[in-house]
Design a protein around this motif. Sequence first.
Motif, short mmCIF file in Angstrom:
data_model
loop_
_atom_site.label_atom_id
_atom_site.label_comp_id
_atom_site.label_asym_id
_atom_site.label_seq_id
_atom_site.Cartn_x
_atom_site.Cartn_y
_atom_site.Cartn_z
N ASP A 32 -8.72 16.45 -16.91
CA ASP A 32 -9.91 16.42 -16.06
C ASP A 32 -10.24 14.99 -15.65
OD1 ASP A 32 -10.17 19.14 -16.18
OD2 ASP A 32 -11.71 19.12 -17.75
N ASP A 33 -10.13 14.04 -16.57
CA ASP A 33 -10.39 12.65 -16.23
C ASP A 33 -9.39 12.15 -15.20
OD1 ASP A 33 -12.41 12.65 -18.08
OD2 ASP A 33 -11.25 11.64 -19.64
N PHE A 34 -8.14 12.54 -15.36
CA PHE A 34 -7.07 12.10 -14.48
C PHE A 34 -7.25 12.70 -13.08
CE2 PHE A 34 -2.72 12.71 -12.80
CZ PHE A 34 -2.33 11.39 -12.74
N ASN A 35 -7.81 13.90 -13.01
CA ASN A 35 -7.94 14.59 -11.74
C ASN A 35 -9.33 14.47 -11.13
OD1 ASN A 35 -5.29 15.60 -11.52
ND2 ASN A 35 -5.74 17.14 -13.05
N ASP A 61 7.34 11.07 -2.21
CA ASP A 61 7.36 11.11 -3.67
C ASP A 61 6.79 9.83 -4.28
OD1 ASP A 61 8.51 13.62 -3.59
OD2 ASP A 61 10.56 12.87 -3.82
N GLN A 62 7.19 8.69 -3.73
CA GLN A 62 6.72 7.41 -4.26
C GLN A 62 5.22 7.23 -4.04
OE1 GLN A 62 9.57 5.10 -2.03
NE2 GLN A 62 10.75 4.65 -3.88
N CYS A 63 4.73 7.59 -2.88
CA CYS A 63 3.31 7.44 -2.58
C CYS A 63 2.46 8.39 -3.40
CB CYS A 63 3.06 7.64 -1.08
SG CYS A 63 3.78 6.34 -0.04
N SER A 64 2.94 9.61 -3.61
CA SER A 64 2.23 10.56 -4.47
C SER A 64 2.18 10.06 -5.90
CB SER A 64 2.92 11.93 -4.42
OG SER A 64 2.90 12.45 -3.13
N CYS A 65 3.29 9.52 -6.35
CA CYS A 65 3.34 8.92 -7.69
C CYS A 65 2.34 7.77 -7.79
CB CYS A 65 4.76 8.43 -7.97
SG CYS A 65 4.94 7.45 -9.47
N SER A 66 2.30 6.97 -6.74
CA SER A 66 1.45 5.79 -6.73
C SER A 66 -0.03 6.14 -6.90
CB SER A 66 1.66 5.03 -5.42
OG SER A 66 0.88 3.88 -5.36
N ILE A 67 -0.52 7.12 -6.16
CA ILE A 67 -1.94 7.48 -6.29
C ILE A 67 -2.20 8.13 -7.65
CG2 ILE A 67 -1.78 9.71 -5.11
CD1 ILE A 67 -4.75 7.23 -5.04
N ASP A 68 -1.22 8.83 -8.20
CA ASP A 68 -1.40 9.38 -9.54
C ASP A 68 -1.54 8.27 -10.58
OD1 ASP A 68 -1.27 11.96 -8.54
OD2 ASP A 68 0.83 12.26 -9.11
N VAL A 69 -0.74 7.22 -10.44
CA VAL A 69 -0.83 6.09 -11.37
C VAL A 69 -2.19 5.41 -11.22
CG1 VAL A 69 0.09 3.81 -11.93
CG2 VAL A 69 1.65 5.72 -11.54
N VAL A 121 5.28 -0.87 -9.63
CA VAL A 121 6.32 -1.01 -10.65
C VAL A 121 6.82 0.37 -11.10
CG1 VAL A 121 6.73 -1.74 -13.03
CG2 VAL A 121 5.52 -3.24 -11.46
N ARG A 122 5.93 1.29 -11.30
CA ARG A 122 6.31 2.60 -11.83
C ARG A 122 6.96 3.51 -10.79
NH1 ARG A 122 1.35 4.92 -15.48
NH2 ARG A 122 0.80 2.99 -16.57
N CYS A 123 6.56 3.38 -9.53
CA CYS A 123 6.93 4.39 -8.54
C CYS A 123 7.92 3.92 -7.48
CB CYS A 123 5.68 4.91 -7.83
SG CYS A 123 4.47 5.62 -8.96
#
Length: 124
Positions: A32-35, A61-69, A121-123
Amino acid sequence: MEFVRSMRPMVVVLAMCCVAASTAIVAAARADDFNDYPTSARAEYVFGCLKANGETRQAIDQCSCSIDVIASLIPYDRYVTAETVLSMSQVRGNLGGEFRSSAQAASALNDLRRAQAEAEVRCF
């Protein structure tokens, strides 16, 4: 005495169930905190990121990963503050100057930049 011995396996199973349930509750709270970022904010970020990084499947994929991070590192209200500062600091004159020189604005913007660097770095 026999009754106590026969109850031990049930007590162990019950304890394991309690631990599993509490772990699931903690995981749900973290999710819940993450979302806490609304879908529209995530989509807006991804669209902007795609424009900057080429509109390819890999970039999605990279941009989606980025906003998740980013969402995992800074709360949504802090993200909104930083995005506002970034936008308003481009305004000329006194109004933009307030956003460029404020310590609170600089702190929020630094938080966003650190989160973006970690996402890079991660994505990417």
